[in-house]
Design a protein around this motif. Structure first.
Motif, mmCIF file in Angstrom:
data_model
loop_
_atom_site.group_PDB
_atom_site.id
_atom_site.type_symbol
_atom_site.label_atom_id
_atom_site.label_comp_id
_atom_site.label_asym_id
_atom_site.label_seq_id
_atom_site.Cartn_x
_atom_site.Cartn_y
_atom_site.Cartn_z
ATOM 1 N N THR A 142 0.804 -1.221 0.000
ATOM 2 C CA THR A 142 0.000 0.000 0.000
ATOM 3 C C THR A 142 0.838 1.273 0.000
ATOM 4 O OG1 THR A 142 -0.140 -0.003 2.429
ATOM 5 C CG2 THR A 142 -1.872 -1.173 1.215
ATOM 6 N N LYS A 165 -3.891 -0.822 -3.017
ATOM 7 C CA LYS A 165 -3.288 -2.141 -3.209
ATOM 8 C C LYS A 165 -2.424 -2.126 -4.463
ATOM 9 C CE LYS A 165 -7.217 -4.030 -5.786
ATOM 10 N NZ LYS A 165 -8.182 -5.150 -5.893
ATOM 11 N N LYS A 187 4.994 -0.392 3.109
ATOM 12 C CA LYS A 187 3.922 -0.833 3.995
ATOM 13 C C LYS A 187 3.106 -1.881 3.254
ATOM 14 C CE LYS A 187 3.490 3.472 6.624
ATOM 15 N NZ LYS A 187 2.585 4.579 7.038
ATOM 16 N N ARG A 189 -0.262 -4.672 3.532
ATOM 17 C CA ARG A 189 -1.455 -5.116 4.264
ATOM 18 C C ARG A 189 -1.397 -6.635 4.348
ATOM 19 N NH1 ARG A 189 -5.664 -2.883 6.228
ATOM 20 N NH2 ARG A 189 -5.179 -0.884 5.235
ATOM 21 N N TYR A 190 -1.309 -7.142 5.566
ATOM 22 C CA TYR A 190 -1.072 -8.566 5.810
ATOM 23 C C TYR A 190 -2.380 -9.225 6.238
ATOM 24 C CZ TYR A 190 1.964 -12.495 7.163
ATOM 25 O OH TYR A 190 2.597 -13.713 7.244
ATOM 26 N N SER A 197 -7.019 -8.101 8.673
ATOM 27 C CA SER A 197 -5.693 -7.765 8.150
ATOM 28 C C SER A 197 -5.082 -6.659 8.991
ATOM 29 C CB SER A 197 -5.777 -7.327 6.684
ATOM 30 O OG SER A 197 -6.536 -6.130 6.561
ATOM 31 N N VAL A 199 -1.571 -3.724 8.971
ATOM 32 C CA VAL A 199 -0.545 -3.088 8.151
ATOM 33 C C VAL A 199 0.806 -3.185 8.858
ATOM 34 C CG1 VAL A 199 0.263 -0.925 7.127
ATOM 35 C CG2 VAL A 199 -2.169 -1.519 7.053
ATOM 36 N N GLU A 201 5.081 -2.289 8.368
ATOM 37 C CA GLU A 201 6.069 -1.515 7.618
ATOM 38 C C GLU A 201 7.406 -2.235 7.628
ATOM 39 O OE1 GLU A 201 8.214 2.907 7.556
ATOM 40 O OE2 GLU A 201 6.393 2.575 8.739
#
Length: 234
Positions: A142, A165, A187, A189-190, A197, A199, A201
């Motif tokens: 992201t 995304k 960064k 988004r997991y 989810s 975020v 870094e």
């Protein structure tokens, strides 16, 4: 927010010896200047602990009357650390480190009789992301901080690229191969199996920032992908 940074640790000593050495350096609250280690948990290939450093300084304050008032101010910094011998090479990591980590590294060197060598790790963030994607296809980039973009001979740029995304894919398509620069941080988004989810870094300095609620087992996955993405020293 949870902050973790990894370093390469090189030592001729076994983990058990390092543990005994750092345990011998004990912290004393009564002393104006003191530092020491505490091992909180351990296994045959790793240990976790804290390093406590206290320093006391005289602070002088000038009152409105012109008089000077002096008082002792004590500050205590706590550095959470871990040593991991489970991978091919030794690793040291710091978690939520204080502003300065010099006292920690100095004390560790002295406690181990200067046997431990600590070196920073430089990571290829793009490869780090690629390895994570091979394990979890739902990950989405992201944000990216990209430096060293060649605009023309002698002219380079640094840009921030953000989106909902697929930021990395869009950036690669938009920039010619020789102008893509290097990713300083990103960064991602997991996603998790329950549909939620978080975020995270990632930084080229082998560090990450993750929410406190980020699962420990997923931190391990991030670390494993980072180790596969270390830049080779030329």
């Amino acid at each position: 927010m949870r902050r973790i940074r990894w370093f390469k640790l090189t030592s001729k000593s076994e983990l058990g010896k390092i543990e005994r050495q750092i345990r011998a350096q004990k912290f004393s609250l009564s002393e104006p200047v003191s530092s020491g280690f505490r091992v909180e948990s351990k296994d045959s290939s790793w240990l976790k602990g804290q390093f406590v450093h206290k320093r006391t300084v005289d602070q002088k304050i000038t009152l409105p009357s012109g008089e000077e008032f002096s008082q002792e101010i004590a500050t205590i910094d706590v550095t959470k650390f871990g040593i991991d011998y489970s991978s091919d090479g030794g690793l040291l990591y710091l978690e939520d480190p204080p502003r300065t980590t010099t006292p920690f590294f100095s004390a560790l060197s002295q406690a181990t009789m200067f046997d431990c060598t600590i070196d920073p790790i430089e990571v290829n963030v793009e490869k780090w992301i690629e390895h994570l994607l091979s394990w979890n296809e739902g990950i989405s980039v992201t944000y990216m901080d990209v430096a060293g973009i060649a605009l023309s001979q002698g002219v380079i740029a640094r840009v921030a690229v953000a989106g909902e995304k697929d930021v990395a894919a869009v950036f690669r398509e938009a920039m010619p191969l020789g102008q893509r620069g290097r990713i300083e941080s990103a960064k991602i988004r997991y996603p998790f199996q329950d549909g939620s989810s978080l975020v995270v870094e990632l930084s080229c300095r082998a560090s990450l920032k993750a929410p406190t609620s980020f699962p420990a087992e997923e931190i391990q996955a991030l670390r494993d992908a980072m180790l596969l993405s270390i830049k080779e020293v030329k």
